[in-house]
Design a protein around this motif. Structure first.
Motif, PDB file in Angstrom:
ATOM      1  N   GLY A 222      61.914  -9.836 -31.247  1.00 28.02           N
ATOM      2  CA  GLY A 222      61.956 -10.628 -30.197  1.00 28.02           C
ATOM      3  C   GLY A 222      60.784 -10.716 -29.163  1.00 28.02           C
TER       4      GLY A 222
ATOM      5  N   CYS B 131      74.488  -9.382 -31.877  1.00 30.98           N
ATOM      6  CA  CYS B 131      73.927 -10.488 -30.849  1.00 30.98           C
ATOM      7  C   CYS B 131      74.813 -10.592 -29.640  1.00 30.98           C
ATOM      8  CB  CYS B 131      73.385 -11.676 -31.572  1.00 30.98           C
ATOM      9  SG  CYS B 131      72.004 -11.449 -32.523  1.00 30.98           S
TER      10      CYS B 131
ATOM     11  N   HIS C 162      69.319 -12.244 -27.900  1.00 41.77           N
ATOM     12  CA  HIS C 162      68.363 -13.309 -28.553  1.00 41.77           C
ATOM     13  C   HIS C 162      68.130 -14.229 -27.525  1.00 41.77           C
ATOM     14  CE1 HIS C 162      72.609 -14.587 -28.889  1.00 41.77           C
ATOM     15  NE2 HIS C 162      72.321 -15.957 -29.126  1.00 41.77           N
TER      16      HIS C 162
ATOM     17  N   SER D  47      64.808 -14.063 -25.949  1.00 43.63           N
ATOM     18  CA  SER D  47      63.546 -14.036 -26.953  1.00 43.63           C
ATOM     19  C   SER D  47      63.054 -15.456 -26.996  1.00 43.63           C
ATOM     20  CB  SER D  47      63.946 -13.420 -28.360  1.00 43.63           C
ATOM     21  OG  SER D  47      63.115 -13.546 -29.204  1.00 43.63           O
TER      22      SER D  47
ATOM     23  N   SER E 103      60.672 -16.435 -28.975  1.00 43.52           N
ATOM     24  CA  SER E 103      60.371 -16.647 -30.313  1.00 43.52           C
ATOM     25  C   SER E 103      61.765 -16.716 -31.452  1.00 43.52           C
ATOM     26  CB  SER E 103      59.573 -15.345 -31.107  1.00 43.52           C
ATOM     27  OG  SER E 103      60.200 -14.299 -30.677  1.00 43.52           O
ATOM     28  N   TYR E 104      62.910 -16.510 -30.861  1.00 48.66           N
ATOM     29  CA  TYR E 104      63.889 -16.568 -31.717  1.00 48.66           C
ATOM     30  C   TYR E 104      64.327 -17.937 -31.946  1.00 48.66           C
ATOM     31  CZ  TYR E 104      69.151 -16.570 -32.541  1.00 48.66           C
ATOM     32  OH  TYR E 104      70.267 -16.907 -33.237  1.00 48.66           O
ATOM     33  N   SER E 105      64.951 -18.254 -33.356  1.00 56.44           N
ATOM     34  CA  SER E 105      65.341 -19.597 -33.580  1.00 56.44           C
ATOM     35  C   SER E 105      66.508 -19.501 -34.577  1.00 56.44           C
ATOM     36  CB  SER E 105      64.237 -20.378 -34.253  1.00 56.44           C
ATOM     37  OG  SER E 105      63.973 -19.786 -35.374  1.00 56.44           O
TER      38      SER E 105
ATOM     39  N   ALA F 121      69.296 -16.494 -38.534  1.00 52.96           N
ATOM     40  CA  ALA F 121      68.268 -16.848 -37.594  1.00 52.96           C
ATOM     41  C   ALA F 121      66.864 -16.188 -37.914  1.00 52.96           C
ATOM     42  CB  ALA F 121      68.588 -16.253 -36.172  1.00 52.96           C
ATOM     43  N   GLN F 122      65.954 -16.507 -37.471  1.00 53.88           N
ATOM     44  CA  GLN F 122      64.343 -15.852 -37.558  1.00 53.88           C
ATOM     45  C   GLN F 122      64.025 -15.575 -36.114  1.00 53.88           C
ATOM     46  OE1 GLN F 122      62.157 -18.920 -39.682  1.00 53.88           O
ATOM     47  NE2 GLN F 122      62.875 -17.985 -41.642  1.00 53.88           N
ATOM     48  N   ASP F 123      63.379 -14.280 -36.136  1.00 54.53           N
ATOM     49  CA  ASP F 123      62.384 -13.784 -35.180  1.00 54.53           C
ATOM     50  C   ASP F 123      61.222 -13.227 -35.472  1.00 54.53           C
ATOM     51  OD1 ASP F 123      61.896 -13.463 -32.387  1.00 54.53           O
ATOM     52  OD2 ASP F 123      63.944 -13.017 -31.634  1.00 54.53           O
TER      53      ASP F 123
ATOM     54  N   CYS G 200      72.346 -13.092 -37.138  1.00 54.90           N
ATOM     55  CA  CYS G 200      72.541 -12.611 -35.624  1.00 54.90           C
ATOM     56  C   CYS G 200      74.210 -12.535 -35.334  1.00 54.90           C
ATOM     57  CB  CYS G 200      71.866 -13.662 -34.683  1.00 54.90           C
ATOM     58  SG  CYS G 200      71.881 -13.468 -32.984  1.00 54.90           S
TER      59      CYS G 200
END
Length: 443
Positions: free
Chosen positions: A76, A97, A109, A112, A114-116, A162-164, A180
């Motif tokens: 994150g 999460c 999350h 963060s 940068s979390y998506s 998810a991505q981070d 997540c």
């Protein structure tokens, strides 16, 4: 998490060598990084040049019964410290999460930037999850990619893909895919609560091995204390003996009992002492339905053998140890470990136990000897009850051979994905190997 979900945790130092790659091919750079792995109780690849080596004092923690290799890193933006169980038997990496009464170690999350969360239409969801044992689905209420994983011990997880950004040592990996997780069903919640998640390290497309662009990694687990070393990339040190390799088996068929992305090898036989056991070849190879696969798994503590092979090994080991050990049929430890002994007020004489050698295609061997052959039953007190560290896979519902990491202590194990092989070097002093690789004074 392995199919048996019996885990080994130990403190390690992780040596990482780039380049990096994620779900696409990215430009590469060469660098060497070191970061610590920490220990928490729980139930449950590259041919690149080295640059400089930065060392830190190792952290040592005593073994307990249920332990797993656990890496400390951050995720994150801003970075949050997390601890992930390193598992070569899984592909889906995930983080908790959602706060729960049994878990205080989570990834927040929401904090963060940068979390998506990935939508159902994301190519990562529609294409790259095809290696998962449970297919990804679409959560129609949120239009998010829903992922799940279940394990043979009855535990399971569910959440959104998810991505981070993940930071390991001084290396940052953006847009790393993971689950997540907001639903966890655990058979040992108090112990599972102590880690943030799991790092999948098998051969699937979304494993950390592939997301980081690795083509080789190795580890060495000390049998004398809790030290060890895990190396991602090339490794060499003066006292490392030559490795003997066995080919990695690449499976393409989609059979019911096959894990296509596990680290699979061909099992050739077993020796007890100098005696080669009379095991029919048909009992060691995969059947038409996929049963009988032989896998190496960092997440499994002990070694599980299919019933016909286990019974032959049990019979011969009992015969060769009858002058040293007295069988106690009333003791059954864990699932499938039914060859147990009561040795009175003293420890057994481990030097008198015949070694058990697992033989693989190509001449590679894994030798199990001494203390690795017996495990003390927790809570047995002065009665000193021990059980044989090979288990019958049938009671555990496992249709495969699984080589656990208890039998990999003081063995250098190399996963060479570039050359599709696994190498073994027996009788390595892994505590000293850790010191040499991490720059500590040589012993």
């Amino acid at each position: 998490m392995s199919s048996s979900s019996i885990h080994l945790k130990i403190i390690f130092w992780l040596l990482i060598i780039s380049p990096l790659a994620f779900s696409r091919i990215l430009p590469t750079t060469n660098q060497t990084l070191i970061f610590p792995l920490t220990t928490q109780n729980t139930s449950s690849s590259l041919l690149f040049k080295r640059s400089r080596l930065v060392s830190s004092p190792p952290i040592k923690v005593p073994f307990t019964h249920d332990v797993t290799l656990t890496v400390s890193l951050t995720a994150g933006s801003p970075p949050q410290p997390i601890e992930m169980v390193l598992d070569t038997g899984s592909e889906l990496s995930w983080l908790k999460c959602k706060q729960s009464t049994s878990s205080t170690s989570i990834f927040n999350h929401v904090k963060s930037s940068s979390y998506s969360a990935l939508p159902c239409s994301s190519p990562v969801c529609t294409i790259q999850t095809q290696d998962f044992s449970l297919p990804a689905t679409c959560d129609k209420n949120t239009n998010l990619c829903h992922v799940a994983a279940s394990y043979a011990d009855g535990s399971s997880v569910e959440g959104n893909l998810a991505q981070d950004t993940f930071t390991i040592g001084s290396s940052t990996r953006r847009a790393t895919s993971f689950g997540c997780i907001d639903v966890i069903s655990s058979t040992r919640p108090e112990e599972d609560a102590k880690t943030t998640g799991l790092m999948g390290m098998n051969r699937g497309r979304l494993s950390f091995v592939n997301q980081m662009g690795l083509s080789k990694f190795s580890y060495c687990i000390s049998g004398s204390d809790s030290t060890g070393v895990l190396v991602l990339g090339e490794s060499s040190f003066p006292s490392l003996p030559p490795l003997k390799y066995t080919p990695l088996v690449t499976l393409t068929d989609r059979l019911p009992y096959t894990n296509r992305f596990a680290y699979t090898v061909n099992f050739e036989g077993i020796r007890v002492g100098s005696k080669l056991l009379p095991i029919p070849r048909s009992d060691l190879i995969r059947g038409q339905s996929g049963t009988g696969q032989t896998m190496l798994d960092s997440g499994t503590q002990f070694t599980f053998l299919r019933a016909p092979v286990y019974e032959i090994l049990k019979t011969e080991s009992t015969e060769q140890t009858k002058s040293v050990l007295t069988v106690d049929p009333s003791i059954v430890f864990e699932t499938g470990m039914d060859l147990c002994f009561q040795v009175g007020s003293t420890q057994p004489d481990f030097t008198k136990l015949p070694a058990v050698t697992l033989m693989f295609n190509g001449g590679a061997e894994l030798t199990v000897s001494g203390k690795k052959l017996l495990y003390p039953v927790p809570g047995s007190g002065s009665k000193n009850k021990y059980c044989f560290t090979f288990a019958n896979s049938e009671p555990a519902g496992i249709e495969a051979f699984i080589i656990g990491n208890h039998h990999q202590q003081n063995v250098w194990v190399e996963y060479d994905l570039a050359h599709k092989q696994i190498g073994f070097a027996n009788d390595v002093k892994c505590d000293q190997a850790s010191q040499q690789l991490l720059g500590s004074p040589r012993l």
